[in-house]
Design an enzyme around this catalytic site. Structure first.
Site, mmCIF file in Angstrom:
data_model
loop_
_atom_site.group_PDB
_atom_site.id
_atom_site.type_symbol
_atom_site.label_atom_id
_atom_site.label_comp_id
_atom_site.label_asym_id
_atom_site.label_seq_id
_atom_site.Cartn_x
_atom_site.Cartn_y
_atom_site.Cartn_z
ATOM 1 N N ILE A 98 0.833 -1.210 0.000
ATOM 2 C CA ILE A 98 0.000 0.000 0.000
ATOM 3 C C ILE A 98 0.863 1.254 0.000
ATOM 4 O O ILE A 98 0.579 2.218 -0.723
ATOM 5 C CB ILE A 98 -0.949 -0.023 1.229
ATOM 6 C CG1 ILE A 98 -1.979 -1.164 1.081
ATOM 7 C CG2 ILE A 98 -1.643 1.326 1.409
ATOM 8 C CD1 ILE A 98 -2.808 -1.437 2.331
ATOM 9 N N ASN B 252 2.145 4.528 7.367
ATOM 10 C CA ASN B 252 1.654 3.314 6.711
ATOM 11 C C ASN B 252 2.338 2.034 7.189
ATOM 12 O O ASN B 252 1.720 0.975 7.199
ATOM 13 C CB ASN B 252 1.872 3.476 5.193
ATOM 14 C CG ASN B 252 1.773 2.157 4.456
ATOM 15 O OD1 ASN B 252 0.680 1.624 4.235
ATOM 16 N ND2 ASN B 252 2.925 1.587 4.082
ATOM 17 N N TYR C 246 -3.512 -7.609 16.507
ATOM 18 C CA TYR C 246 -3.624 -6.680 15.364
ATOM 19 C C TYR C 246 -4.859 -5.789 15.565
ATOM 20 O O TYR C 246 -4.794 -4.580 15.335
ATOM 21 C CB TYR C 246 -3.714 -7.494 14.078
ATOM 22 C CG TYR C 246 -3.649 -6.688 12.791
ATOM 23 C CD1 TYR C 246 -2.455 -6.132 12.361
ATOM 24 C CD2 TYR C 246 -4.778 -6.510 12.001
ATOM 25 C CE1 TYR C 246 -2.386 -5.411 11.161
ATOM 26 C CE2 TYR C 246 -4.722 -5.800 10.809
ATOM 27 C CZ TYR C 246 -3.528 -5.260 10.394
ATOM 28 O OH TYR C 246 -3.470 -4.550 9.212
ATOM 29 N N THR D 248 -1.202 -7.568 -1.129
ATOM 30 C CA THR D 248 0.142 -7.031 -0.867
ATOM 31 C C THR D 248 1.012 -8.160 -0.321
ATOM 32 O O THR D 248 0.504 -9.219 0.092
ATOM 33 C CB THR D 248 0.097 -5.921 0.211
ATOM 34 O OG1 THR D 248 -0.248 -6.538 1.459
ATOM 35 C CG2 THR D 248 -0.885 -4.810 -0.126
ATOM 36 N N PRO D 249 2.326 -7.943 -0.233
ATOM 37 C CA PRO D 249 3.200 -8.958 0.378
ATOM 38 C C PRO D 249 2.774 -9.336 1.798
ATOM 39 O O PRO D 249 2.879 -10.501 2.197
ATOM 40 C CB PRO D 249 4.574 -8.271 0.373
ATOM 41 C CG PRO D 249 4.522 -7.339 -0.799
ATOM 42 C CD PRO D 249 3.106 -6.838 -0.842
ATOM 43 N N LEU D 250 2.242 -8.358 2.580
ATOM 44 C CA LEU D 250 1.814 -8.645 3.954
ATOM 45 C C LEU D 250 0.668 -9.662 3.961
ATOM 46 O O LEU D 250 0.692 -10.637 4.726
ATOM 47 C CB LEU D 250 1.371 -7.351 4.648
ATOM 48 C CG LEU D 250 0.946 -7.470 6.106
ATOM 49 C CD1 LEU D 250 2.161 -7.701 7.003
ATOM 50 C CD2 LEU D 250 0.202 -6.211 6.570
ATOM 51 N N GLN E 183 -21.751 -5.330 6.194
ATOM 52 C CA GLN E 183 -22.664 -6.487 6.311
ATOM 53 C C GLN E 183 -23.201 -6.641 7.728
ATOM 54 O O GLN E 183 -22.482 -6.365 8.679
ATOM 55 C CB GLN E 183 -21.911 -7.772 5.926
ATOM 56 C CG GLN E 183 -21.339 -7.726 4.531
ATOM 57 C CD GLN E 183 -20.422 -8.899 4.228
ATOM 58 O OE1 GLN E 183 -20.849 -9.879 3.645
ATOM 59 N NE2 GLN E 183 -19.178 -8.792 4.625
HETATM 60 N N1 LIG Z 1 -2.776 -5.749 3.020
HETATM 61 C C1 LIG Z 1 -3.913 -5.663 3.677
HETATM 62 O O1 LIG Z 1 -4.829 -6.446 3.440
HETATM 63 C C2 LIG Z 1 -4.104 -4.585 4.724
HETATM 64 C C3 LIG Z 1 -5.414 -4.375 5.198
HETATM 65 C C4 LIG Z 1 -5.629 -3.387 6.154
HETATM 66 C C5 LIG Z 1 -4.586 -2.617 6.607
HETATM 67 N N2 LIG Z 1 -3.322 -2.831 6.126
HETATM 68 C C6 LIG Z 1 -2.262 -1.979 6.652
HETATM 69 O O2 LIG Z 1 -1.673 -1.266 5.589
HETATM 70 C C7 LIG Z 1 -0.314 -0.978 5.903
HETATM 71 C C8 LIG Z 1 0.580 -1.459 4.781
HETATM 72 O O3 LIG Z 1 0.404 -2.847 4.662
HETATM 73 P P1 LIG Z 1 0.812 -3.699 3.371
HETATM 74 O O4 LIG Z 1 -0.209 -4.748 3.230
HETATM 75 O O5 LIG Z 1 1.139 -2.808 2.255
HETATM 76 O O6 LIG Z 1 2.134 -4.397 3.971
HETATM 77 P P2 LIG Z 1 3.524 -4.791 3.273
HETATM 78 O O7 LIG Z 1 4.193 -5.728 4.208
HETATM 79 O O8 LIG Z 1 3.260 -5.227 1.891
HETATM 80 O O9 LIG Z 1 4.292 -3.403 3.293
HETATM 81 C C9 LIG Z 1 4.577 -2.797 4.538
HETATM 82 C C10 LIG Z 1 5.941 -2.172 4.491
HETATM 83 O O10 LIG Z 1 6.237 -1.677 5.805
HETATM 84 C C11 LIG Z 1 7.594 -1.973 6.086
HETATM 85 N N3 LIG Z 1 7.847 -2.025 7.515
HETATM 86 C C12 LIG Z 1 7.531 -3.003 8.404
HETATM 87 N N4 LIG Z 1 8.002 -2.724 9.618
HETATM 88 C C13 LIG Z 1 8.625 -1.529 9.513
HETATM 89 C C14 LIG Z 1 9.333 -0.716 10.438
HETATM 90 N N5 LIG Z 1 9.517 -1.097 11.717
HETATM 91 N N6 LIG Z 1 9.861 0.457 9.999
HETATM 92 C C15 LIG Z 1 9.718 0.831 8.705
HETATM 93 N N7 LIG Z 1 9.063 0.101 7.777
HETATM 94 C C16 LIG Z 1 8.534 -1.073 8.189
HETATM 95 C C17 LIG Z 1 7.845 -3.321 5.415
HETATM 96 O O11 LIG Z 1 9.223 -3.545 5.191
HETATM 97 C C18 LIG Z 1 7.042 -3.178 4.119
HETATM 98 O O12 LIG Z 1 7.826 -2.668 3.055
HETATM 99 C C19 LIG Z 1 -0.018 -1.666 7.241
HETATM 100 O O13 LIG Z 1 -0.158 -0.731 8.288
HETATM 101 C C20 LIG Z 1 -1.118 -2.717 7.317
HETATM 102 O O14 LIG Z 1 -1.414 -3.086 8.643
HETATM 103 C C21 LIG Z 1 -3.065 -3.796 5.192
#
Ligand SMILES: NC(=O)c1ccc[n+]([C@@H]2O[C@H](COP(=O)([O-])OP(=O)(O)OC[C@H]3O[C@@H](n4cnc5c(N)ncnc54)[C@H](O)[C@@H]3O)[C@@H](O)[C@H]2O)c1
Length: 272
Positions: free
Chosen positions: A23, A95, A165, A202-204, A272
Site C-alpha cells: 500500500i 503506513n 492486530y 500485498t506482500p503482507l 454487512q
Molecule cells: N494488506 C492488507 O490487506 C491490509 C489491510 C488493512 C490494513 N493494512 C495496513 O496497511 C499498511 C501497509 O500494509 P501492506 O499490506 O502494504 O504491507 P507490506 O508488508 O506489503 O508493506 C509494509 C511495508 O512496511 C515496512 N515495515 C515493516 N516494519 C517496519 C518498520 N519497523 N519500519 C519501517 N518500515 C517497516 C515493510 O518492510 C514493508 O515494506 C499496514 O499498516 C497494514 O497493517 C493492510
C-alpha cells in the site's frame, strides 16, 4: 475521466513510511503522479536491490531513507532529511505495519510488544516528529497539512485470532481522532484521518495467507484469496492502488473539511 494529469499535489511534499512495497508504494506512486515530491522510508538498506530498483523507477521527485518507525532517532534523521531537501512537509502517511495472528493464550509477550511498537509507537513517533514542520507548512493551504494513518477494518471490528492486530489498529483509529481534535481546537494547520482498508493484495497479506496454508487451514494461498473474496460484497480483494485513491483524496484540498474521520475502503466487508 481520470484527473491525474491535473497534478493536484504539485508543490506538496509527502512522507510515506513502509513505502517500498504494498500500500505504501502505491500511495507514493499516486502522489508522484499528482505532482508531489515524496520521501519514502522502509527497513531495507539504502543500497539494497529493492531500494535501488524502486527509486530508479520512481524518478527524481522521490527519495528514500532507511528508517525503522519504532526508533525515535530514525524519525529525527528523517525529519532532518526532509528539512534539508525540501524545507517543508505537507502530507504524512503513517503506513508501515505488521501483523500477528494466533489464539490469544499462545501469543508471546515479545511478539505483542513488537506489533504494538511498529503499528502504534510508529504512528505516534511519526506524528510527534513532524507536527511542528507540518503546522508551519500547512498554513499556506485552506485544508492545511494532512496526516493519514493506515488502520484497518481490523481496527473497527474484532476477528478471531487477530486480537493483537485488532488492538493495534483500534489504537491507531482513536489516536487519529485524538490528534485531529487537538490540532483543530488549537487552530493548527493539520488535519488527521485514518484509512481502514479491507483485504488488499500485498506482500503482507500473501505472507499471512502462507502462514494459514502452513498451518493446514487451506491447501494453497489462492484458495484463501477466493475465500476472502467470497466474504467481501464486491466479490474480490483490493488492489493497493484502490487504497492509494483514498490516500490521495485525504491529502488533497478536496478533503479540506475532513478531520478525525475514518475512511473505510473495504469493498463493503464491514457494511454487512
Ligand atoms: N494488506 C492488507 O490487506 C491490509 C489491510 C488493512 C490494513 N493494512 C495496513 O496497511 C499498511 C501497509 O500494509 P501492506 O499490506 O502494504 O504491507 P507490506 O508488508 O506489503 O508493506 C509494509 C511495508 O512496511 C515496512 N515495515 C515493516 N516494519 C517496519 C518498520 N519497523 N519500519 C519501517 N518500515 C517497516 C515493510 O518492510 C514493508 O515494506 C499496514 O499498516 C497494514 O497493517 C493492510
Amino acid at each position: 475521466m481520470s484527473d491525474v494529469s491535473a497534478q493536484r499535489l504539485k508543490g506538496r511534499v509527502a512522507f510515506v513510511s513502509g513505502g517500498l512495497r504494498g500500500i505504501g508504494l502505491a500511495v507514493a506512486e499516486r502522489y508522484l503522479a499528482e505532482g508531489a515530491e515524496v520521501v519514502l522510508s522502509d527497513l531495507d538498506a539504502e543500497d539494497s536491490a529493492p531500494a535501488r530498483d524502486t527509486m530508479a523507477r520512481l524518478g527524481q521527485a522521490a527519495s528514500y531513507l532507511r528508517a525503522d518507525v519504532t526508533s525515535e532517532d530514525d524519525w529525527l534523521r528523517a525529519r532532518d532529511l526532509v528539512k534539508d531537501r525540501h524545507g517543508a512537509l505537507h502530507i504524512l502517511v503513517n503506513n508501515a505495519g505488521t501483523d500477528l495472528t494466533g489464539p490469544v493464550e499462545t501469543l508471546a509477550l515479545d511478539a505483542w510488544r513488537k506489533i504494538m511498537a511498529i503499528n502504534v509507537d510508529g504512528v505516534f513517533l511519526g506524528t510527534k516528529t513532524f507536527v511542528p514542520m507540518m503546522d508551519d507548512s500547512g498554513k499556506a493551504f485552506r485544508g492545511g497539512s494532512s496526516i493519514i494513518n493506515i488502520s484497518s477494518i481490523m481496527g473497527l471490528v474484532g476477528y478471531s485470532e487477530v486480537s493483537a492486530y485488532n488492538a493495534s489498529k483500534g489504537a491507531v483509529r482513536l489516536f487519529t481522532k485524538g490528534i485531529a481534535v487537538e490540532f483543530a481546537q488549537k487552530k493548527m494547520a493539520i488535519r488527521a484521518n485514518s484509512i481502514h482498508p479491507g483485504f488488499v493484495l500485498t506482500p503482507l497479506l500473501n505472507a499471512g495467507f502462507q502462514r494459514w496454508v502452513d498451518k493446514g487451514f487451506a491447501e494453497k494461498s489462492s484458495d484463501l484469496v477466493e475465500t476472502m473474496a467470497a466474504t467481501t460484497p464486491i466479490g474480490r480483494l483490493a488492489d493497493p492502488s484502490e487504497i492509494a485513491g483514498a490516500a490521495y483524496f485525504l491529502a488533497s484540498e478536496d478533503s479540506s473539511y475532513m478531520t478525525g474521520s475514518e475512511v473505510v475502503v473495504d469493498g463493503g466487508w464491514t457494511a454487512q
